[in-house]
Design a protein around this motif. Structure first.
Motif, mmCIF file in Angstrom:
data_model
loop_
_atom_site.group_PDB
_atom_site.id
_atom_site.type_symbol
_atom_site.label_atom_id
_atom_site.label_comp_id
_atom_site.label_asym_id
_atom_site.label_seq_id
_atom_site.Cartn_x
_atom_site.Cartn_y
_atom_site.Cartn_z
ATOM 1 N N GLN A 225 0.842 -1.190 0.000
ATOM 2 C CA GLN A 225 0.000 0.000 0.000
ATOM 3 C C GLN A 225 0.878 1.241 0.000
ATOM 4 O OE1 GLN A 225 -0.370 2.173 3.090
ATOM 5 N NE2 GLN A 225 1.532 1.138 3.618
ATOM 6 N N THR A 226 0.286 2.368 -0.313
ATOM 7 C CA THR A 226 1.037 3.626 -0.382
ATOM 8 C C THR A 226 0.325 4.738 0.388
ATOM 9 O OG1 THR A 226 -0.077 4.148 -2.472
ATOM 10 C CG2 THR A 226 2.101 3.089 -2.594
ATOM 11 N N ARG A 227 -0.465 4.354 1.379
ATOM 12 C CA ARG A 227 -1.195 5.351 2.155
ATOM 13 C C ARG A 227 -0.421 5.803 3.380
ATOM 14 N NH1 ARG A 227 -6.949 3.488 3.718
ATOM 15 N NH2 ARG A 227 -6.979 5.666 4.415
ATOM 16 N N PHE A 228 0.263 4.858 4.066
ATOM 17 C CA PHE A 228 0.922 5.172 5.330
ATOM 18 C C PHE A 228 2.358 4.669 5.324
ATOM 19 C CE2 PHE A 228 -3.588 4.323 6.363
ATOM 20 C CZ PHE A 228 -3.949 5.600 6.782
ATOM 21 N N THR A 229 3.228 5.391 6.012
ATOM 22 C CA THR A 229 4.588 4.920 6.251
ATOM 23 C C THR A 229 4.595 4.024 7.486
ATOM 24 O OG1 THR A 229 5.145 6.789 7.681
ATOM 25 C CG2 THR A 229 5.501 7.076 5.308
ATOM 26 N N TYR A 230 5.732 3.377 7.739
ATOM 27 C CA TYR A 230 5.824 2.501 8.908
ATOM 28 C C TYR A 230 5.652 3.301 10.205
ATOM 29 C CZ TYR A 230 7.379 -1.257 11.953
ATOM 30 O OH TYR A 230 7.434 -2.221 12.937
ATOM 31 N N SER A 231 6.247 4.479 10.261
ATOM 32 C CA SER A 231 6.137 5.302 11.468
ATOM 33 C C SER A 231 4.691 5.684 11.737
ATOM 34 C CB SER A 231 7.002 6.557 11.338
ATOM 35 O OG SER A 231 8.372 6.234 11.301
ATOM 36 N N GLU A 232 3.934 5.977 10.693
ATOM 37 C CA GLU A 232 2.528 6.347 10.881
ATOM 38 C C GLU A 232 1.709 5.157 11.358
ATOM 39 O OE1 GLU A 232 2.433 9.847 7.458
ATOM 40 O OE2 GLU A 232 1.769 7.804 7.002
ATOM 41 N N ILE A 233 1.987 3.977 10.836
ATOM 42 C CA ILE A 233 1.276 2.784 11.308
ATOM 43 C C ILE A 233 1.659 2.484 12.753
ATOM 44 C CG2 ILE A 233 1.111 0.276 11.004
ATOM 45 C CD1 ILE A 233 1.229 0.712 8.027
ATOM 46 N N ALA A 234 2.930 2.662 13.097
ATOM 47 C CA ALA A 234 3.365 2.467 14.488
ATOM 48 C C ALA A 234 2.650 3.436 15.416
ATOM 49 C CB ALA A 234 4.874 2.647 14.594
ATOM 50 N N ASN A 235 2.484 4.661 14.985
ATOM 51 C CA ASN A 235 1.790 5.655 15.807
ATOM 52 C C ASN A 235 0.314 5.302 15.966
ATOM 53 O OD1 ASN A 235 2.280 8.410 17.090
ATOM 54 N ND2 ASN A 235 0.442 8.789 15.873
ATOM 55 N N ARG A 236 -0.315 4.807 14.896
ATOM 56 C CA ARG A 236 -1.716 4.382 14.982
ATOM 57 C C ARG A 236 -1.874 3.211 15.942
ATOM 58 N NH1 ARG A 236 -5.246 5.646 10.646
ATOM 59 N NH2 ARG A 236 -6.099 3.534 10.730
ATOM 60 N N SER A 237 -0.952 2.249 15.898
ATOM 61 C CA SER A 237 -1.008 1.107 16.806
ATOM 62 C C SER A 237 -0.836 1.552 18.251
ATOM 63 C CB SER A 237 0.090 0.095 16.438
ATOM 64 O OG SER A 237 -0.076 -0.379 15.122
ATOM 65 N N LEU A 238 0.041 2.526 18.463
ATOM 66 C CA LEU A 238 0.264 3.041 19.812
ATOM 67 C C LEU A 238 -0.963 3.757 20.339
ATOM 68 C CD1 LEU A 238 2.289 3.400 22.082
ATOM 69 C CD2 LEU A 238 3.190 5.395 20.922
ATOM 70 N N ASN A 239 -1.592 4.554 19.508
ATOM 71 C CA ASN A 239 -2.800 5.264 19.926
ATOM 72 C C ASN A 239 -3.964 4.311 20.192
ATOM 73 O OD1 ASN A 239 -2.756 8.449 19.796
ATOM 74 N ND2 ASN A 239 -1.390 7.726 18.190
ATOM 75 N N SER A 240 -4.047 3.239 19.411
ATOM 76 C CA SER A 240 -5.163 2.303 19.578
ATOM 77 C C SER A 240 -5.097 1.555 20.903
ATOM 78 C CB SER A 240 -5.184 1.307 18.416
ATOM 79 O OG SER A 240 -4.047 0.461 18.437
ATOM 80 N N THR A 241 -3.897 1.417 21.487
ATOM 81 C CA THR A 241 -3.757 0.713 22.768
ATOM 82 C C THR A 241 -3.451 1.671 23.913
ATOM 83 O OG1 THR A 241 -1.389 0.333 22.337
ATOM 84 C CG2 THR A 241 -2.930 -1.382 21.640
ATOM 85 N N LEU A 242 -3.522 2.976 23.665
ATOM 86 C CA LEU A 242 -3.113 3.957 24.670
ATOM 87 C C LEU A 242 -3.992 3.907 25.918
ATOM 88 C CD1 LEU A 242 -1.283 6.326 25.416
ATOM 89 C CD2 LEU A 242 -2.896 7.847 24.261
ATOM 90 N N VAL A 243 -5.305 3.937 25.724
ATOM 91 C CA VAL A 243 -6.213 3.960 26.868
ATOM 92 C C VAL A 243 -6.090 2.678 27.681
ATOM 93 C CG1 VAL A 243 -8.639 4.014 27.538
ATOM 94 C CG2 VAL A 243 -7.801 5.562 25.769
ATOM 95 N N ARG A 244 -5.945 1.536 27.004
ATOM 96 C CA ARG A 244 -5.787 0.276 27.731
ATOM 97 C C ARG A 244 -4.502 0.291 28.556
ATOM 98 N NH1 ARG A 244 -5.928 -5.516 24.758
ATOM 99 N NH2 ARG A 244 -4.218 -4.588 23.582
ATOM 100 N N SER A 245 -3.426 0.821 28.008
ATOM 101 C CA SER A 245 -2.172 0.906 28.750
ATOM 102 C C SER A 245 -2.316 1.803 29.970
ATOM 103 C CB SER A 245 -1.054 1.424 27.841
ATOM 104 O OG SER A 245 -0.823 0.543 26.764
ATOM 105 N N ILE A 246 -3.004 2.937 29.792
ATOM 106 C CA ILE A 246 -3.202 3.851 30.911
ATOM 107 C C ILE A 246 -4.048 3.195 31.995
ATOM 108 C CG2 ILE A 246 -4.275 6.029 31.588
ATOM 109 C CD1 ILE A 246 -3.476 7.147 28.873
ATOM 110 N N ASN A 247 -5.140 2.550 31.602
ATOM 111 C CA ASN A 247 -6.005 1.877 32.582
ATOM 112 C C ASN A 247 -5.248 0.795 33.347
ATOM 113 O OD1 ASN A 247 -8.246 3.412 31.949
ATOM 114 N ND2 ASN A 247 -9.003 1.979 30.419
#
Length: 374
Positions: A225-247
């Protein structure tokens, strides 16, 4: 749904997010500053090693009305070393003095017996040699080394070597900060401290592995795909688990904070400080490192890969092309709007001209006749 739950759902769907990976240089700078402070504190002040590691004597008194302050002053005057006194629930005292010789231990026992006005045999004395603490330390270092090796091997197999390296750096980061805080605060290092240090490794690794698992899933077929770079996907993965990590971190920190601040601080149960401080600092540092250190570090290492460099180049090229198309589309829209406006103006002018001619004819028909009225 609560606000936090709504935020978590939006983070998971990628509707909102914070650019943790993009601002990684800031987090690296903060981590380096904290780590350097911990190392300096460790080098300058050193660790306050407990009696199990430095050797000494532990004196247990019978029930007494003598205060802990009085007993501590008596033990320090007799031994010439710093004493730690804990008042137990049955009104007995536990006096701990490090680095005592047998002669100093005997002298301290006699001074305590005299202060409490009891016979010498009523003050129980336990001599602890430093070799016992050395054995504990050696086994702890051995266990830590084996743990680190197994973690690196597992992560390298389950994920990849870059994630294993990032997780190892995060663990070392957490241990360094925790030990540095012990040096700065001056809490005594006991076998409980060693247990706490080994325990926080599991908590720190848990959050990191959760993020890595989401990153592995999100980066599957990333080069197609050509929509996202690896860093952007890493950031999305981090944000998706952020609340669970905080809890998870908050829930784990609450009971530990109760042990440290209420049990050890307010109630005076100093024996709880050694393990509770290690757990409290280690859990907080582990949550920080999994969010701000481990994942951005993986993105940094991964972006050096030739395939990821080529992907980033394709993504930039596509975005540039999309931007150019967008500008061309906007220009065409404006031009069409201008053409339509010109046609409307021309039509309006024609209508006005026709109306003028019609009005002229009508005015001529309705005007006076050329001849005179008879």
């Amino acid at each position: 749904m609560s606000r936090l739950g709504t935020l978590g759902a939006r983070l998971y769907r990628g509707e909102v997010g914070y650019d943790f990976v993009g601002k990684r240089k800031i987090w690296y700078g903060i981590s380096i500053l904290i780590t350097v402070t911990a190392i300096v504190g460790l080098a300058v002040r050193g660790l306050n090693m407990g009696i199990e590691f430095s050797g000494g004597a532990v004196f247990t008194t019978p029930k007494t009305s003598v205060s802990a302050t009085q007993a501590r002053q008596t033990a320090e005057d007799a031994s010439g070393h710093t004493a730690v006194v804990q008042k137990l629930g049955d009104r007995t005292l536990r006096v701990q003095v490090s680095e005592l010789t047998p002669e100093q231990s005997r002298k301290t026992q006699e001074a305590l017996a005299k202060k409490l006005d009891v016979s010498l045999d009523k003050v129980n004395t336990d001599i602890v040699g430093p070799s016992w603490g050395d054995q504990i330390a050696d086994k702890a270092w051995t266990g830590l080394g084996i743990f680190m090796i197994l973690v690196v091997i597992y992560l390298a197999i389950a994920f990849e070597w870059r994630m294993a390296l990032a997780a190892l750096i995060a663990l070392i980061h957490d241990l360094t900060i925790t030990v540095g805080v012990y040096a700065l605060v001056g809490f005594e290092v006991t076998p409980g401290t060693v247990i706490g240090l080994l325990t926080i490794l599991g908590y720190s690794l848990y959050d990191t592995v959760v993020v890595f698992d989401g990153l592995k899933e999100g980066a599957k077929d990333i080069t197609k795909q050509t929509r996202f770079t690896y860093s952007e996907i890493a950031n999305r993965s981090l944000n998706s688990t952020l609340v669970r990590s905080i809890n998870t971190t908050v829930v784990a920190l609450l009971p530990v904070a109760g042990l440290l601040f209420i049990g050890g601080g307010f109630l005076g149960a100093g024996m709880l400080n050694d393990i509770s401080l290690a757990l409290f600092v280690g859990l907080a540092a582990g949550a920080y490192s999994s969010i701000f250190i481990a994942t951005p570090l993986v993105a940094d290492l991964k972006e050096r890969d030739p395939q990821m460099k080529a992907l980033a180049k394709r993504v930039r090229a596509r975005r540039a092309a999309d931007a150019a198309k967008g500008e061309a589309g906007d220009a065409a829209t404006v031009e069409n709007a201008m053409d339509e406006d010109g046609d409307v103006q021309d039509a309006a002018a024609g209508v006005v001209g026709q109306r003028g001619q019609s009005d002229g004819r009508n005015r001529g028909g309705r005007g006076r006749p050329s001849g005179k009225r008879r």
